[in-house]
Scaffold this motif. Structure first.
Motif, PDB file in Angstrom:
ATOM      1  N   PHE A 292       0.826  -1.205   0.000  1.00  0.00           N
ATOM      2  CA  PHE A 292       0.000   0.000   0.000  1.00  0.00           C
ATOM      3  C   PHE A 292       0.864   1.261   0.000  1.00  0.00           C
ATOM      4  N   ALA A 293       2.077   1.168   0.567  1.00  0.00           N
ATOM      5  CA  ALA A 293       2.998   2.310   0.502  1.00  0.00           C
ATOM      6  C   ALA A 293       3.379   2.593  -0.945  1.00  0.00           C
ATOM      7  N   SER A 294       3.581   1.527  -1.714  1.00  0.00           N
ATOM      8  CA  SER A 294       3.889   1.685  -3.135  1.00  0.00           C
ATOM      9  C   SER A 294       2.708   2.342  -3.858  1.00  0.00           C
ATOM     10  N   GLU A 483      16.369 -17.623  -7.265  1.00  0.00           N
ATOM     11  CA  GLU A 483      16.054 -18.379  -8.476  1.00  0.00           C
ATOM     12  C   GLU A 483      14.550 -18.376  -8.718  1.00  0.00           C
ATOM     13  N   GLY A 484      14.132 -17.711  -9.781  1.00  0.00           N
ATOM     14  CA  GLY A 484      12.721 -17.678 -10.142  1.00  0.00           C
ATOM     15  C   GLY A 484      11.889 -16.702  -9.335  1.00  0.00           C
ATOM     16  N   GLU A 485      12.521 -15.881  -8.505  1.00  0.00           N
ATOM     17  CA  GLU A 485      11.777 -14.909  -7.698  1.00  0.00           C
ATOM     18  C   GLU A 485      12.311 -13.505  -7.954  1.00  0.00           C
ATOM     19  N   TYR A 486      11.383 -12.547  -8.010  1.00  0.00           N
ATOM     20  CA  TYR A 486      11.739 -11.174  -8.347  1.00  0.00           C
ATOM     21  C   TYR A 486      10.982 -10.206  -7.443  1.00  0.00           C
ATOM     22  N   TYR A 487      11.388  -8.942  -7.546  1.00  0.00           N
ATOM     23  CA  TYR A 487      10.757  -7.905  -6.721  1.00  0.00           C
ATOM     24  C   TYR A 487      10.537  -6.668  -7.562  1.00  0.00           C
ATOM     25  N   GLY A 488       9.351  -6.059  -7.390  1.00  0.00           N
ATOM     26  CA  GLY A 488       9.040  -4.824  -8.098  1.00  0.00           C
ATOM     27  C   GLY A 488       9.047  -3.654  -7.138  1.00  0.00           C
ATOM     28  N   TYR A 489       8.006  -2.840  -7.159  1.00  0.00           N
ATOM     29  CA  TYR A 489       7.866  -1.738  -6.201  1.00  0.00           C
ATOM     30  C   TYR A 489       7.030  -2.232  -5.021  1.00  0.00           C
ATOM     31  N   LEU A 490       7.692  -2.903  -4.089  1.00  0.00           N
ATOM     32  CA  LEU A 490       7.052  -3.487  -2.903  1.00  0.00           C
ATOM     33  C   LEU A 490       6.015  -4.549  -3.266  1.00  0.00           C
ATOM     34  N   PHE A 491       6.224  -5.197  -4.408  1.00  0.00           N
ATOM     35  CA  PHE A 491       5.464  -6.369  -4.807  1.00  0.00           C
ATOM     36  C   PHE A 491       6.455  -7.474  -5.180  1.00  0.00           C
ATOM     37  N   TRP A 492       6.075  -8.715  -4.907  1.00  0.00           N
ATOM     38  CA  TRP A 492       6.883  -9.875  -5.251  1.00  0.00           C
ATOM     39  C   TRP A 492       6.407 -10.449  -6.580  1.00  0.00           C
ATOM     40  N   ASN A 493       7.231 -11.334  -7.163  1.00  0.00           N
ATOM     41  CA  ASN A 493       6.885 -11.957  -8.434  1.00  0.00           C
ATOM     42  C   ASN A 493       7.470 -13.369  -8.467  1.00  0.00           C
ATOM     43  N   LYS A 494       6.648 -14.321  -8.841  1.00  0.00           N
ATOM     44  CA  LYS A 494       7.117 -15.702  -9.006  1.00  0.00           C
ATOM     45  C   LYS A 494       6.220 -16.398 -10.012  1.00  0.00           C
TER      46      LYS A 494
END
Length: 555
Positions: A292-294, A483-494
């Motif tokens: 929510f800060a993002s 491995e296979g994990e990423y980060y955006g603007y205070l959000f994760w990605n897999k």
């Protein structure tokens, strides 16, 4: 004559030496690389290489063979300890694996390996972190007590080991009825390769798992009552699969789950509540609130109150007035705080880190705490991801200072009201500012609105709350974190891969397994709320729920 006499003396000396070494070997002292305790208690001598299961911590001087548990009922508010009896200390056992290593090297690179078997099947193996257990214990102890389950929540590495065993197959394997649990302990050493020694202790016990009586009506897929905020989907789903999930939650195979909500094509497809929660319950989803800060940063930039995430801290603070000033602080960008890649000497993944969040929580002013931190020169030299809660608090303070009437009122006007969210609760910082570190409490259906806002590329009911450009950047793979994990603007990605089909998700994540999943190429939002805080299984069981139940049910 003299030569013969000397030969006889040599033979006698050799015989005495052999007797001495044999005696030492019997008492476990021949292999001593470091001086360790003697085996003195009769129960120890009789059980070298065995594990005793105990219902409570019985002092060793009172411990007898009759205190060995053979059966244990697994239930709440109970205790289960183990005491293992060794022929030699851990360090001496590790020395066998690497005779040329020093004691310090052995302790630094090795520890116990625990193998858990249920009903003859190996379920979980763990090489204990080298920080588990004291140096003295590893060097000297031939008898070690470890609490696995503690009604008093006794602090021990054994408690976390047991929870990890549960999280990695133990919980699901311990179904109603009787099971045979066997534990094997070996020494292991990890240098250029992992070396594992022979079994140094083993034991088994019958585990009785009492049947949890549940209301079968609760297993059925819950009917979704009509509401004004969401259209209810009429699409058919795999009820059998969903009811199997419900049963596992109700019988504590998956623990502390409080709700599951699924939105498909913008309509409410699944709405399930557990553990006395309901549609109106507010859920503490911990670090889900960071996302929510993002969002609020993006809204503030869209509104012109903050120029862009490329702005640096010197635009908002006189950094020279804080401790440990460095010109590097001036160039820390909002973007680096959003992606958790700033150069602050702070890491929540390292308890010893000066900027660890637990140290921040004891400070009188969390913003000052953060700005007083030193710069980590290794992060200046090479940008890297490092989970850093204090940096998100800083973002919240910057928003609070930049927008009209402060962060809390701005969030209500620009985010919550447009989404029709009226029931929510902020945690506050010591300065009474809405806490962007986490614990923003909403209803599950309102978390779903938040996820759907991103699924809609920032729009809600025809109004563009967030710019599409901000949504795209927020959910993109800004930083690789594993491995296979990423980060955006205070959000994760897999990406979940099920039967060779890949499902990429961006998600908000909070302690205990709280999640808001936003599918990238599918019109799906999934909310899971949980109270499995600070448990090893809280995070893992969410992945199992997604992979084995929700994704197969939906698709």
């Amino acid at each position: 004559m003299q030569i013969v006499k000397n030969k006889n003396m040599i033979r006698q000396f050799g015989l005495l030496t052999t007797i001495f070494l044999t005696t030492c070997s019997l008492f476990g002292q021949k292999a001593d690389f470091v001086k360790s305790d003697k085996i003195t208690y009769p129960v120890h001598k009789a059980n070298v290489g065995k594990i005793a299961f105990m219902r409570e911590n019985i002092p060793i001087e009172k411990f007898t063979q009759s205190d060995f548990l053979t059966t244990y009922e697994l239930k709440d508010k109970s205790n289960l300890d183990i005491r293992f009896f060794l022929k030699n200390s851990l360090t001496n056992s590790l020395h066998v694996l690497s005779p040329k290593s020093s004691a310090e090297e052995l302790i630094k690179n090795g520890n116990y390996q625990f193998s858990f078997f249920l009903d003859g099947k190996k379920v979980y193996v763990e090489n204990l972190n080298n920080n588990a257990g004291s140096k003295e214990s590893k060097n000297k102890k031939k008898m070690v007590r470890v609490p696995l389950i503690s009604a008093a929540n006794e602090d021990s590495w054994g408690k976390f080991l047991w929870n990890r065993f549960l999280a990695n197959g133990g919980q699901e394997a311990l179904t109603d009825g009787e099971h045979l649990l066997k534990i094997e302990i070996r020494p292991y050493l990890n240098t250029t390769e992992v070396l594992t020694g022979e079994i140094i202790a083993e034991g088994e016990i019958k585990i009785i798992v009492p049947q949890i009586i549940i209301d079968e009506k609760l297993v059925k897929v819950q009917n979704i009552e009509q509401l004004t905020d969401w259209q209810v989907s009429t699409e058919k789903i795999d009820n059998v699969k969903l009811e199997e999930l419900n049963r596992k939650i109700l019988t504590n195979a998956y623990k502390n789950i409080t709700s599951v909500v699924v939105i498909k094509d913008g309509k409410l497809l699944i709405e399930e509540y557990f553990n006395e929660e309901n549609r109106n319950s507010l859920h503490d989803t911990r670090s889900v609130g960071k996302s929510f800060a993002s969002t609020l940063m993006g809204i503030a930039i869209k509104g012109g109150y903050i120029k862009s995430e490329a702005q640096t801290l010197k635009d908002f603070y006189n950094l020279s007035t804080f401790q440990n000033y460095s010109p590097s602080k001036d160039s820390i960008t909002l973007q680096s705080l959003l992606t958790m890649s700033s150069a602050f000497d702070g890491s929540d993944m390292n308890q010893e880190s000066p900027g660890n969040e637990e140290k921040m929580y004891t400070a009188e002013n969390w913003v000052d705490f953060t700005l007083n931190l030193s710069i980590d020169k290794t992060k200046v030299a090479k940008k890297r991801w490092d989970y850093f809660t204090a940096g998100v608090v800083l973002l919240g303070d910057i928003i609070h200072k930049s927008v009209p009437n402060g962060l809390e009122k701005y969030a209500d006007e620009k985010l919550f009201q447009p989404l029709g969210i009226t029931d929510y609760k902020w945690q506050l910082t010591p300065q009474k500012v809405a806490n962007t570190a986490g614990s923003l409490q909403l209803r599950s259906l309102d978390y779903a609105k938040y996820g759907q806002l991103y699924q809609n590329k920032g729009s809600w009911n025809g109004k563009q709350i967030l710019s599409q450009h901000w949504v795209k950047k927020s959910l993109s793979r800004q930083m690789e974190i594993g491995e296979g994990e990423y980060y955006g603007y205070l959000f994760w990605n897999k990406t979940y891969k099920i039967k060779d089909v890949e499902y990429e998700v961006c998600y908000s994540s909070g302690n205990g397994g709280n999640r808001i999943f936003i599918f990238k190429d599918k019109p799906i939002v999934i909310v899971i709320t949980s109270e499995a805080y600070n448990t090893p299984y809280g995070e893992k069981q969410v992945d199992k729920i997604m992979e084995e139940y929700l994704i197969p049910t939906i698709f």
